[in-house]
Design a protein around this motif. Structure first.
Motif: not given
Length: 348
Positions: A1-12, A53-59
């Motif tokens: 089983m493939n290792k899961k991708i750990k994600v942090l969500v950044v959004d205001d 990986v980080v997901t990032l809101d630009v504004e």
């Protein structure tokens, strides 16, 4: 089983954070570690949680996504996928080291949200394998000039040359590295960059300020000429055709090719057919194989073909496939491709 991708969500946005954390958790290969409401919280949580990986809101208020990237990436070179409305700031964030971006959806439309989440999950997967190179200064345009260049000496044959370039993940900045210092008499360049509608026009405007050549988003029927770079419009294929003595571009909507619209393969295949040996193909950073077969067809017709090397790629996918099937005459870093290109043109 493939290792899961750990994600942090950044959004205001409380609502949008909720949508992202809930929907991303539904993908079997993704684990959402949590969220951050602003840049300050993100800087605290990233060392603690160590996301892939980080997901990032630009504004965002106070400290926006661009400033966060400039502060974060030199110490923590983590792949970042931007989540943005149609805004020129996304290109400043890409210049600061973000890997890719996804356009924010219309949350009132279920189909729009579903399509957005699938695209975001795909880009998170690609980003998890990307090479991150922070560079906070590449986006500065005020120090660049359209003057002080050395004219390129080209033969009449070179004046009829068509240059075709294709790129995907990491390609916005890599393409700038290739074309920004090319002199204004360089043969016409056609560019396919995988990018959604709205952003391609802004990208062309940004390049036009950075480059010595004129750069604009292509329109159906545009004539290809020396000193002009045409960017394929988002959600439209672009191909080369010849009418009389003129090379022109045709921009049209049709089924996706190699999973993309615009597709690099569509452009390269048309250049192989129309320009034959009077062409140069350049394939750059990106996941998948779009453009590889088209570049091979160009080489079979006598075109000179260049692939971006592994060391300088954010994602060594498209150029790797092209090299493996014999489509690439020479590999070079994105910084060295202009030298390779000018040397070839001067030999014609």
């Amino acid at each position: 089983m493939n290792k899961k991708i750990k994600v942090l969500v950044v959004d205001d946005s409380l609502f949008f954070r909720g949508v992202l954390t809930k929907k991303l958790a539904e993908f079997s290969n993704i684990e959402v570690l949590g969220y951050a409401r602003d840049a300050f919280e993100a800087k605290e949580k990233i060392p603690q949680l160590n996301p892939d990986v980080v997901t990032l809101d630009v504004e965002m208020p106070k400290v926006n996504g661009i400033e966060l990237l400039k502060q974060l990436l030199p110490e923590y070179p983590i792949p970042v996928v931007l989540v943005s409305s149609v805004n020129m700031n996304v290109f400043d964030a890409l210049a600061a080291g973000a890997v890719d971006f996804v356009r924010k959806p219309d949350l009132s439309k279920t189909d729009s949200v579903s399509s957005f989440m699938n695209e975001l999950a795909s880009k998170i997967t690609i980003a998890s394998r990307a090479k991150v190179t922070p560079n906070a200064d590449k986006g500065v345009i005020s120090t660049l000039s359209k003057t002080n260049f050395s004219p390129m000496k080209t033969s009449s044959l070179a004046n009829a040359t068509i240059i075709a370039l294709g790129a995907s993940t990491g390609g916005t900045e890599a393409t700038i590295s290739v074309i920004k210092d090319l002199p204004p008499d360089t043969p016409g360049i056609l560019v396919v960059q995988h990018m959604p509608p709205g952003f391609t026009k802004m990208y062309a405007e940004r390049l036009n300020r950075l480059c010595k050549m004129e750069v604009r988003e292509a329109m159906d029927g545009d004539i290809v000429k020396n000193g002009l770079v045409l960017i394929a419009p988002g959600d439209y294929h672009m191909k080369l055709v010849k009418i009389g003595s003129n090379f022109i571009v045709k921009c049209y909507q049709a089924e996706k090719v190699s999973g993309h619209r615009p597709s690099v393969d569509v452009l390269f295949n048309s250049v192989a057919e129309i320009a034959k040996k009077n062409a140069i193909g350049i394939i750059m950073t990106g996941m998948g194989r779009d453009g590889a077969q088209g570049l091979l067809n160009m080489r079979k017709q006598g075109a000179y073909t260049i692939g971006q090397n592994k060391e300088s790629c954010v994602v060594y996918g498209m150029p790797m496939v092209a090299k493996n099937i014999g489509a690439v005459c020479v590999e070079a870093s994105c910084e060295n491709i202009p030298h390779v290109l000018r040397k070839h043109l001067s030999s014609l």
